[in-house]
Design a protein around this motif. Sequence first.
Motif, mmCIF file in Angstrom:
data_model
loop_
_atom_site.group_PDB
_atom_site.id
_atom_site.type_symbol
_atom_site.label_atom_id
_atom_site.label_comp_id
_atom_site.label_asym_id
_atom_site.label_seq_id
_atom_site.Cartn_x
_atom_site.Cartn_y
_atom_site.Cartn_z
ATOM 1 N N ARG A 103 0.838 -1.209 0.000
ATOM 2 C CA ARG A 103 0.000 0.000 0.000
ATOM 3 C C ARG A 103 0.875 1.262 0.000
ATOM 4 N N ARG A 104 2.000 1.207 0.697
ATOM 5 C CA ARG A 104 2.895 2.367 0.755
ATOM 6 C C ARG A 104 3.558 2.623 -0.591
ATOM 7 N N THR A 105 4.020 1.566 -1.261
ATOM 8 C CA THR A 105 4.803 1.732 -2.489
ATOM 9 C C THR A 105 3.992 1.582 -3.769
ATOM 10 N N GLY A 106 2.900 0.810 -3.711
ATOM 11 C CA GLY A 106 2.145 0.526 -4.928
ATOM 12 C C GLY A 106 2.835 -0.480 -5.834
ATOM 13 N N ARG A 107 3.874 -1.129 -5.299
ATOM 14 C CA ARG A 107 4.665 -2.064 -6.107
ATOM 15 C C ARG A 107 4.942 -3.343 -5.339
ATOM 16 N N ALA A 108 5.186 -4.400 -6.118
ATOM 17 C CA ALA A 108 5.628 -5.680 -5.564
ATOM 18 C C ALA A 108 6.305 -6.440 -6.692
ATOM 19 N N THR A 109 7.029 -7.463 -6.316
ATOM 20 C CA THR A 109 7.626 -8.372 -7.292
ATOM 21 C C THR A 109 7.239 -9.778 -6.873
ATOM 22 N N PHE A 110 6.755 -10.560 -7.822
ATOM 23 C CA PHE A 110 6.436 -11.950 -7.541
ATOM 24 C C PHE A 110 7.628 -12.793 -7.947
ATOM 25 N N VAL A 111 7.986 -13.732 -7.090
ATOM 26 C CA VAL A 111 9.220 -14.498 -7.256
ATOM 27 C C VAL A 111 8.873 -15.968 -7.491
ATOM 28 N N ASP A 112 9.340 -16.491 -8.618
ATOM 29 C CA ASP A 112 9.142 -17.893 -8.977
ATOM 30 C C ASP A 112 10.526 -18.475 -9.266
ATOM 31 N N GLY A 113 11.172 -18.999 -8.205
ATOM 32 C CA GLY A 113 12.546 -19.475 -8.368
ATOM 33 C C GLY A 113 13.445 -18.304 -8.731
ATOM 34 N N ARG A 114 14.107 -18.417 -9.869
ATOM 35 C CA ARG A 114 14.980 -17.323 -10.334
ATOM 36 C C ARG A 114 14.221 -16.255 -11.110
ATOM 37 N N ARG A 171 11.572 -13.346 -11.778
ATOM 38 C CA ARG A 171 10.952 -12.276 -10.993
ATOM 39 C C ARG A 171 9.979 -11.526 -11.888
ATOM 40 N N TYR A 172 8.797 -11.224 -11.337
ATOM 41 C CA TYR A 172 7.752 -10.523 -12.075
ATOM 42 C C TYR A 172 7.374 -9.247 -11.348
ATOM 43 N N PRO A 173 7.935 -8.103 -11.744
ATOM 44 C CA PRO A 173 7.562 -6.840 -11.106
ATOM 45 C C PRO A 173 6.126 -6.468 -11.476
ATOM 46 N N ALA A 174 5.446 -5.809 -10.541
ATOM 47 C CA ALA A 174 4.049 -5.443 -10.769
ATOM 48 C C ALA A 174 3.679 -4.194 -9.988
ATOM 49 N N SER A 175 2.669 -3.520 -10.498
ATOM 50 C CA SER A 175 2.010 -2.454 -9.747
ATOM 51 C C SER A 175 0.826 -3.104 -9.045
ATOM 52 N N VAL A 176 0.479 -2.595 -7.874
ATOM 53 C CA VAL A 176 -0.616 -3.169 -7.091
ATOM 54 C C VAL A 176 -1.488 -2.020 -6.594
ATOM 55 N N GLU A 177 -2.799 -2.161 -6.783
ATOM 56 C CA GLU A 177 -3.711 -1.106 -6.347
ATOM 57 C C GLU A 177 -4.951 -1.696 -5.694
ATOM 58 N N ALA A 178 -5.511 -0.972 -4.763
ATOM 59 C CA ALA A 178 -6.710 -1.410 -4.047
ATOM 60 C C ALA A 178 -7.892 -1.493 -4.997
ATOM 61 N N VAL A 218 -12.229 -8.885 5.626
ATOM 62 C CA VAL A 218 -10.984 -8.856 4.840
ATOM 63 C C VAL A 218 -11.222 -8.659 3.346
ATOM 64 N N ARG A 219 -12.471 -8.726 2.909
ATOM 65 C CA ARG A 219 -12.751 -8.552 1.480
ATOM 66 C C ARG A 219 -12.264 -7.200 0.966
ATOM 67 N N GLY A 220 -12.267 -6.187 1.824
ATOM 68 C CA GLY A 220 -11.821 -4.849 1.441
ATOM 69 C C GLY A 220 -10.315 -4.725 1.262
ATOM 70 N N TYR A 221 -9.584 -5.792 1.534
ATOM 71 C CA TYR A 221 -8.130 -5.788 1.370
ATOM 72 C C TYR A 221 -7.722 -6.474 0.061
ATOM 73 N N THR A 222 -8.619 -6.421 -0.911
ATOM 74 C CA THR A 222 -8.390 -7.002 -2.234
ATOM 75 C C THR A 222 -7.616 -6.001 -3.092
ATOM 76 N N MET A 223 -6.610 -6.500 -3.820
ATOM 77 C CA MET A 223 -5.791 -5.624 -4.661
ATOM 78 C C MET A 223 -5.595 -6.225 -6.041
ATOM 79 N N ARG A 224 -5.646 -5.375 -7.038
ATOM 80 C CA ARG A 224 -5.412 -5.751 -8.427
ATOM 81 C C ARG A 224 -3.914 -5.670 -8.708
ATOM 82 N N VAL A 225 -3.413 -6.678 -9.400
ATOM 83 C CA VAL A 225 -1.996 -6.760 -9.751
ATOM 84 C C VAL A 225 -1.853 -6.487 -11.247
ATOM 85 N N THR A 226 -0.999 -5.548 -11.593
ATOM 86 C CA THR A 226 -0.732 -5.237 -13.002
ATOM 87 C C THR A 226 0.740 -5.483 -13.288
#
Length: 121
Positions: A58-69, A71-78, A111-119
């Motif tokens: 929520r602070r950064t609006g970003r995350a990276t998904f890690v699958d072994g080696r 990496r999938y960077p993404a934007s995340v929004e509520a 907790v339904r309100g803590y749903t976020m879209r990943v781009t």
Amino acid sequence: MVGDNAVDYLARTDTVRIATELRDGGEVVTPIWAVVVDGVPYVRSGYGDTSKWYRRVRRTGRATFVDGRQRYPASVEAVHDERAIARVDEAFRAKYARYGGPLRAMLAPEVRGYTMRVTPR
């Protein structure tokens, strides 16, 4: 295409790994659940804003998904649209039905309100 690979990873993997940024520039990798609805990935914090990964996203609006080696960077929004949240609920039910209690916690009204879209970027 990188985005397609990220969506595939989030769709096919039971427990995905999300890397979030610390204020000092480091990162923390946390296992979470993810679903895909009509080609759009979503994540949800089952512990609301007490989850550190959720607060960092929520602070950064970003995350990276890690699958072994890989990496999938993404934007995340509520997500605030009730229809979209209901479709995410159904996707969680379909993907994680065998998990009983943990699934019920992910579908709880509070907790339904803590749903976020990943781009994927």
